[in-house]
Motif scaffolding. Structure first.
Motif, PDB file in Angstrom:
ATOM      1  N   THR A 258     105.056 100.793  23.050  1.00  0.00           N
ATOM      2  CA  THR A 258     104.877 100.748  24.496  1.00  0.00           C
ATOM      3  C   THR A 258     105.412 102.028  25.103  1.00  0.00           C
ATOM      4  O   THR A 258     106.474 102.502  24.727  1.00  0.00           O
ATOM      5  CB  THR A 258     105.629  99.538  25.088  1.00  0.00           C
ATOM      6  OG1 THR A 258     105.212  98.362  24.408  1.00  0.00           O
ATOM      7  CG2 THR A 258     105.336  99.382  26.558  1.00  0.00           C
TER       8      THR A 258
ATOM      9  N   LEU B 160     103.472 100.276  32.308  1.00  0.00           N
ATOM     10  CA  LEU B 160     103.616 100.169  30.863  1.00  0.00           C
ATOM     11  C   LEU B 160     102.247 100.051  30.222  1.00  0.00           C
ATOM     12  O   LEU B 160     101.360  99.379  30.737  1.00  0.00           O
ATOM     13  CB  LEU B 160     104.474  98.954  30.502  1.00  0.00           C
ATOM     14  CG  LEU B 160     105.900  99.002  31.047  1.00  0.00           C
ATOM     15  CD1 LEU B 160     106.620  97.688  30.773  1.00  0.00           C
ATOM     16  CD2 LEU B 160     106.671 100.166  30.447  1.00  0.00           C
ATOM     17  N   ALA B 161     102.085 100.732  29.087  1.00  0.00           N
ATOM     18  CA  ALA B 161     100.825 100.701  28.344  1.00  0.00           C
ATOM     19  C   ALA B 161     101.154 100.757  26.859  1.00  0.00           C
ATOM     20  O   ALA B 161     102.238 101.210  26.466  1.00  0.00           O
ATOM     21  CB  ALA B 161      99.943 101.873  28.737  1.00  0.00           C
ATOM     22  N   PHE B 162     100.216 100.293  26.055  1.00  0.00           N
ATOM     23  CA  PHE B 162     100.394 100.386  24.605  1.00  0.00           C
ATOM     24  C   PHE B 162      99.828 101.711  24.125  1.00  0.00           C
ATOM     25  O   PHE B 162      98.707 102.076  24.463  1.00  0.00           O
ATOM     26  CB  PHE B 162      99.709  99.224  23.893  1.00  0.00           C
ATOM     27  CG  PHE B 162     100.359  97.900  24.170  1.00  0.00           C
ATOM     28  CD1 PHE B 162     101.644  97.640  23.733  1.00  0.00           C
ATOM     29  CD2 PHE B 162      99.695  96.927  24.889  1.00  0.00           C
ATOM     30  CE1 PHE B 162     102.255  96.425  24.007  1.00  0.00           C
ATOM     31  CE2 PHE B 162     100.294  95.707  25.161  1.00  0.00           C
ATOM     32  CZ  PHE B 162     101.567  95.456  24.712  1.00  0.00           C
ATOM     33  N   ARG B 163     100.634 102.433  23.334  1.00  0.00           N
ATOM     34  CA  ARG B 163     100.204 103.713  22.764  1.00  0.00           C
ATOM     35  C   ARG B 163      99.274 103.406  21.584  1.00  0.00           C
ATOM     36  O   ARG B 163      99.608 102.584  20.737  1.00  0.00           O
ATOM     37  CB  ARG B 163     101.419 104.494  22.263  1.00  0.00           C
ATOM     38  CG  ARG B 163     101.078 105.854  21.688  1.00  0.00           C
ATOM     39  CD  ARG B 163     102.246 106.507  20.964  1.00  0.00           C
ATOM     40  NE  ARG B 163     103.495 106.440  21.670  1.00  0.00           N
ATOM     41  CZ  ARG B 163     104.014 107.448  22.372  1.00  0.00           C
ATOM     42  NH1 ARG B 163     103.383 108.587  22.457  1.00  0.00           N
ATOM     43  NH2 ARG B 163     105.175 107.316  22.973  1.00  0.00           N
TER      44      ARG B 163
ATOM     45  N   TRP C 218      94.693 105.612  30.369  1.00  0.00           N
ATOM     46  CA  TRP C 218      95.709 104.633  29.975  1.00  0.00           C
ATOM     47  C   TRP C 218      95.432 103.333  30.715  1.00  0.00           C
ATOM     48  O   TRP C 218      95.404 103.322  31.943  1.00  0.00           O
ATOM     49  CB  TRP C 218      97.103 105.137  30.309  1.00  0.00           C
ATOM     50  CG  TRP C 218      97.511 106.300  29.474  1.00  0.00           C
ATOM     51  CD1 TRP C 218      97.374 107.619  29.787  1.00  0.00           C
ATOM     52  CD2 TRP C 218      98.110 106.240  28.194  1.00  0.00           C
ATOM     53  NE1 TRP C 218      97.862 108.384  28.763  1.00  0.00           N
ATOM     54  CE2 TRP C 218      98.322 107.570  27.769  1.00  0.00           C
ATOM     55  CE3 TRP C 218      98.493 105.204  27.354  1.00  0.00           C
ATOM     56  CZ2 TRP C 218      98.894 107.887  26.552  1.00  0.00           C
ATOM     57  CZ3 TRP C 218      99.073 105.516  26.134  1.00  0.00           C
ATOM     58  CH2 TRP C 218      99.267 106.835  25.745  1.00  0.00           C
TER      59      TRP C 218
ATOM     60  N   THR D 275      96.968 100.056  31.782  1.00  0.00           N
ATOM     61  CA  THR D 275      98.324  99.523  31.895  1.00  0.00           C
ATOM     62  C   THR D 275      98.324  98.003  31.764  1.00  0.00           C
ATOM     63  O   THR D 275      97.281  97.353  31.879  1.00  0.00           O
ATOM     64  CB  THR D 275      98.951  99.935  33.241  1.00  0.00           C
ATOM     65  OG1 THR D 275      98.255  99.290  34.292  1.00  0.00           O
ATOM     66  CG2 THR D 275      98.918 101.452  33.426  1.00  0.00           C
ATOM     67  N   LEU D 276      99.492  97.435  31.531  1.00  0.00           N
ATOM     68  CA  LEU D 276      99.600  95.986  31.359  1.00  0.00           C
ATOM     69  C   LEU D 276      99.191  95.231  32.618  1.00  0.00           C
ATOM     70  O   LEU D 276      98.723  94.099  32.547  1.00  0.00           O
ATOM     71  CB  LEU D 276     101.016  95.594  30.948  1.00  0.00           C
ATOM     72  CG  LEU D 276     101.501  96.130  29.599  1.00  0.00           C
ATOM     73  CD1 LEU D 276     102.883  95.582  29.288  1.00  0.00           C
ATOM     74  CD2 LEU D 276     100.539  95.809  28.487  1.00  0.00           C
TER      75      LEU D 276
ATOM     76  N   CYS E  92     103.465  95.025  35.482  1.00  0.00           N
ATOM     77  CA  CYS E  92     103.549  95.383  34.057  1.00  0.00           C
ATOM     78  C   CYS E  92     104.736  94.695  33.386  1.00  0.00           C
ATOM     79  O   CYS E  92     104.609  94.165  32.280  1.00  0.00           O
ATOM     80  CB  CYS E  92     103.678  96.892  33.893  1.00  0.00           C
ATOM     81  SG  CYS E  92     102.169  97.820  34.234  1.00  0.00           S
TER      82      CYS E  92
ATOM     83  N   LEU F  99     104.906  91.956  29.894  1.00  0.00           N
ATOM     84  CA  LEU F  99     105.427  92.415  28.604  1.00  0.00           C
ATOM     85  C   LEU F  99     105.509  91.246  27.637  1.00  0.00           C
ATOM     86  O   LEU F  99     105.953  90.163  28.015  1.00  0.00           O
ATOM     87  CB  LEU F  99     106.837  92.986  28.771  1.00  0.00           C
ATOM     88  CG  LEU F  99     106.984  94.480  28.885  1.00  0.00           C
ATOM     89  CD1 LEU F  99     108.438  94.837  29.134  1.00  0.00           C
ATOM     90  CD2 LEU F  99     106.455  95.200  27.699  1.00  0.00           C
TER      91      LEU F  99
END
Length: 78
Positions: free
Chosen positions: A4, A23-26, A35, A37-38, A62, A66
């Motif tokens: 993340t 927040l985002a998953f790489r 990107w 995001t959540l 976000c 999580l």
């Protein structure tokens, strides 16, 4: 390398009030063109600032999305 990351618009792209740390998953390989995001926002990669740790005001949308930590998982160092 997955994980993340914190993503926000780069300085000067939007006003400071819109520069929340999302927040985002790489992805495992490469950099995405945008990107996701959540909370569902898409930030174009060429307009983004990406960090391993959030900087600035967090996006509560976000944070609320999580995933819960897995039992027995180690927390990253502070």
């Amino acid at each position: 390398m997955g994980g993340t990351v914190a993503v926000r618009f780069a300085a000067g792209v939007v006003g400071e009030a819109r520069r929340q740390a999302h927040l985002a998953f790489r992805p495992e390989i490469g950099v995405p063109t945008a990107w996701r995001t959540l909370c569902g926002q898409e930030i174009p990669a060429h307009l983004a600032e990406v960090a391993d740790r959030p900087a600035g005001m967090p996006c509560f949308g976000c944070l609320s999305r999580l995933p819960a930590p897995q039992p027995g998982a180690e927390l990253p160092p502070a």
